[in-house]
Design an enzyme around this catalytic site. Structure first.
Site, mmCIF file in Angstrom:
data_model
loop_
_atom_site.group_PDB
_atom_site.id
_atom_site.type_symbol
_atom_site.label_atom_id
_atom_site.label_comp_id
_atom_site.label_asym_id
_atom_site.label_seq_id
_atom_site.Cartn_x
_atom_site.Cartn_y
_atom_site.Cartn_z
ATOM 1 N N ASP A 13 26.035 31.164 37.317
ATOM 2 C CA ASP A 13 25.828 30.346 38.510
ATOM 3 C C ASP A 13 26.160 31.099 39.790
ATOM 4 O O ASP A 13 26.214 30.508 40.874
ATOM 5 C CB ASP A 13 26.647 29.055 38.435
ATOM 6 C CG ASP A 13 28.141 29.320 38.256
ATOM 7 O OD1 ASP A 13 28.548 30.504 38.271
ATOM 8 O OD2 ASP A 13 28.901 28.342 38.100
ATOM 9 N N GLU A 65 33.985 29.226 42.091
ATOM 10 C CA GLU A 65 32.818 28.491 41.649
ATOM 11 C C GLU A 65 31.902 28.155 42.836
ATOM 12 O O GLU A 65 32.309 28.287 43.994
ATOM 13 C CB GLU A 65 33.256 27.205 40.934
ATOM 14 C CG GLU A 65 34.103 27.430 39.693
ATOM 15 C CD GLU A 65 33.296 27.903 38.486
ATOM 16 O OE1 GLU A 65 32.195 28.457 38.666
ATOM 17 O OE2 GLU A 65 33.773 27.705 37.360
ATOM 18 N N ASP A 78 42.018 37.222 38.353
ATOM 19 C CA ASP A 78 42.234 35.793 38.145
ATOM 20 C C ASP A 78 43.063 35.560 36.891
ATOM 21 O O ASP A 78 43.367 36.492 36.143
ATOM 22 C CB ASP A 78 40.898 35.049 38.045
ATOM 23 C CG ASP A 78 39.843 35.828 37.253
ATOM 24 O OD1 ASP A 78 40.210 36.508 36.279
ATOM 25 O OD2 ASP A 78 38.656 35.753 37.606
ATOM 26 N N HIS A 105 29.065 32.812 40.402
ATOM 27 C CA HIS A 105 30.474 32.884 40.801
ATOM 28 C C HIS A 105 31.037 34.286 40.589
ATOM 29 O O HIS A 105 30.580 35.037 39.724
ATOM 30 C CB HIS A 105 31.317 31.829 40.067
ATOM 31 C CG HIS A 105 31.597 32.121 38.627
ATOM 32 N ND1 HIS A 105 30.991 31.446 37.595
ATOM 33 C CD2 HIS A 105 32.442 33.002 38.035
ATOM 34 C CE1 HIS A 105 31.449 31.893 36.442
ATOM 35 N NE2 HIS A 105 32.332 32.850 36.687
#
Length: 261
Positions: free
Chosen positions: A136, A143, A67, A138
């Site tokens: 979370d 996300e 990324d 990801h």
């Protein structure tokens, strides 16, 4: 999905570096997908040491980004291109010619996303994708509620991810970009071997949901349950919320050495 519980982050780094070395012995020009952040650093340190001692030859290896931030100035020290060059490419003695990543400064970001997804395919696909995991759940910058079939694309970061990443920007969340280019979950699932490393108690809930919860877009990493060769490497703290730790330990202990991870 295989779960390997290791004593600590250093042991995880050594295990994964050994798997990369074994891959390069079979396929010297393997394309290695690398992650950023603090979690994978033990892997890169262990692999660099193997290069230094001559235990592995990386001269033909290729490296690709998972990324990239959108909009950081070229050469910004926290752009993921700069981070990968600093933490992976240079320590391993590779050249920039062996490195590929998306253009986070492109005028047409969507076109840059599509071009990178195409470039990965034209390079023969990712042989080994190293992943971290967010608190979370990801992976990459996919996300919660990302499509499980998603391709490389632009994403808007959650505030929690920006808070988590502010430590790389002098603890100033205002410096953390709002947008990123990320390989999609569908893109990640095309890698031949996906290895997720998680360390610390703060990742325990995310690991438990990824491994033992249902496959759900709200926990993007849970999509790795659909991968034909996914390995989850966790230290004791990150494994603390798993219910099947006895089985995971037994299965790995009884695994033939020649199988690796």
């Amino acid at each position: 999905m295989e779960v390997v519980i290791v004593p600590d982050a250093a042991a995880g780094g050594e295990l994964i570096a050994g798997a990369i070395a074994a891959l390069l012995s079979r396929k010297p020009d393997a394309l290695l997908g690398v992650a950023t952040g603090s979690t994978p650093l033990p892997v890169y340190r262990a692999l660099t040491e193997k290069v230094r001692t001559g235990a592995v030859d990386v001269t033909r290896a290729r490296v690709c980004q998972l990324d990239e931030y959108v909009g950081l100035p070229a050469g910004h020290p926290e752009s993921y291109r700069s981070v990968v060059l600093r933490e992976v490419v240079e320590p391993l003695g590779l050249t920039e010619a062996s490195f590929m990543g998306p253009d986070g400064g492109a005028a047409d970001v969507q076109a840059a996303c599509e071009a990178y997804d195409k470039a990965l395919a034209e390079a023969g696909g990712v042989d080994f994708q190293l992943l971290g995991i967010g608190t979370d759940g990801h992976i990459g910058f996919n996300e919660p509620c990302s499509s499980l079939a998603s391709r490389t694309r632009i994403k808007t970061l959650t505030e929690q991810t920006r808070v988590d990443n502010a430590r790389f920007f002098d603890d100033d969340i205002d410096q953390v970009p709002h947008h990123v280019i990320t390989q999609g979950i569908g893109t990640i699932l095309e890698s031949r071997h996906a290895v997720l490393l998680a360390t610390g108690e703060g990742k325990a809930d995310a690991v438990a949901m990824t491994v033992e919860g249902p496959v759900a877009a709200v926990v993007p990493a849970s999509a790795l349950q659909l991968h034909p060769h996914a390995t989850i490497v966790v230290d004791e703290a990150a494994a603390s919320k798993l219910k099947l730790t006895d089985y995971f330990r037994h299965a790995y202990h009884e695994k033939p050495d020649w199988q690796g991870i």
